[in-house]
Scaffold this active site. Structure first.
Site, short mmCIF file in Angstrom:
data_model
loop_
_atom_site.label_atom_id
_atom_site.label_comp_id
_atom_site.label_asym_id
_atom_site.label_seq_id
_atom_site.Cartn_x
_atom_site.Cartn_y
_atom_site.Cartn_z
CE LYS A 1 21.94 79.27 58.89
NZ LYS A 1 22.44 78.33 57.90
CD GLN B 1 21.69 75.64 56.03
OE1 GLN B 1 21.52 76.68 56.10
NE2 GLN B 1 22.40 74.88 56.84
CG ASP C 1 27.69 80.47 55.37
OD1 ASP C 1 27.67 80.59 56.44
OD2 ASP C 1 26.97 79.69 54.59
#
Ligand code: NAD
Length: 297
Positions: free
Chosen positions: A54, A98, A121
């Protein structure tokens, strides 16, 4: 009939180029560089690989990447303090924590502490609610990528029968919401669904997000259907090596479907590209600038 193979890797590459072009425009015209902060708690090897990837792709798109690596014994208070600091930082337009988090940390609490405008997200309860009520939301990256592929390869989705297999908060449920928003007739199947085979048989669009290797059989697929395989499963081969497969029995399904995503090279590459897209979208919304076309839904 052999299905058209939906090349997610190529599509994601094109999407990343469009994102980089828009990032350059934001810098030149407005003096703004979109920034993505990624928080990793602990040393889960798969998470470390995702976070590295990422960060690399964020920089390649011309954006700022801020990585925060915390030890596995980080307390909830320490993690919440970092999130609060990132929420207040004007250089940070997107925040991603994460997952999975170590067990002593409450995932829902942590995700809902992120400023929903920076929740790239799309897991914050406000974004889930906005999506479910057809309002402008930050949309979870994997379903967003699937929808982009479907629109690209099927055109107008209106009136199509779609089945989403899997009801997780990160893939299945938001995917179903997006298909509903595009006026599909949507069925959500899950582990307690009784007649899965028949449901799949009736679907013009099949999205599989189960996490069971080669679970959906080729003969279940309606001839000509579009098949999106979200599953990523590593299986052992006879010689002791391993390979990645999806939830769909690809070799059989490609002989019946109209179009199908491979694993790897289908949905997977779209997920990070959509994370970058969401970061640019969040940045534009935060600065009340027009959103670039095709990066959000
Ligand atoms: P999850 O474990 O949270 O959810 C799996 C879902 O499958 C559940 O809702 C369950 O009800 C359903 N299910 C289980 N057994 C079933 C059965 N027999 N019949 C019908 N439904 C059944 O998983 P998830 O996080 O949604 O991920 C699903 C898969 O997608 C995994 O393989 C994961 O690795 C993959 N994934 C890929 C990406 C990507 O970028 N390509 C992103 C996220 C997840």
């Amino acid at each position: 009939m052999t299905a058209q193979i939906i090349d997610g890797k190529a599509f994601a590459g094109t999407l990343r180029e469009r994102i980089a072009t828009h990032v350059a425009h934001l810098k030149q015209q407005h003096g703004i560089t979109p920034g993505l902060a990624v928080v990793l708690v602990g040393e889960d090897p798969a998470s470390q690989i995702y976070v590295r990837s990422k960060g690399k792709q964020t920089l390649e798109a011309g954006m700022n990447s801020y990585e925060h690596k915390l030890s596995a014994d980080t307390t909830e208070a320490e993690l919440l303090a970092l999130i609060s600091q990132l929420n207040a930082d004007p250089q940070v337009h997107g925040i991603l924590v994460q997952l999975p988090l170590p067990e002593h940390l409450n995932e829902a609490l942590v995700i809902n502490a992120i400023d929903s405008a920076k929740d790239v997200d799309g897991f914050h309860i406000s974004n889930a609610g906005l999506l479910a009520t057809g309002q402008k939301a930050m949309v979870p990256c994997t379903p967003l990528g699937c929808l982009m592929l479907l629109r690209e390869f099927c055109g107008n989705l209106s009136g199509q029968n779609a089945v989403v297999i899997g009801r997780s908060n990160i893939v299945g449920k938001p995917m179903a919401q997006l298909l509903l928003r595009d006026s599909c007739t949507v069925t959500i199947a899950h582990s307690k669904t009784r007649n899965l085979q028949e449901i799949v048989r009736g679907a013009d669009i099949v999205v599989a997000a189960v996490g069971r290797p080669l679970f959906i059989q080729g003969e279940w697929i309606k001839p000509g259907a579009t098949v999106i395989d979200v599953g990523i499963n590593r299986i052992e081969q006879g010689d002791g090596s391993t390979r990645l497969v999806g939830d769909i029995n690809f070799d059989a399904a490609k002989e019946i479907a109209g179009a199908i995503t491979p694993v790897p090279g289908g949905v997977g590459p779209m997920t990070i590209a959509c994370l970058l897209a969401n970061t640019v979208t969040a940045c534009c919304r935060m600065h009340s600038l027009p959103e670039p076309e095709g990066l959000s839904v």
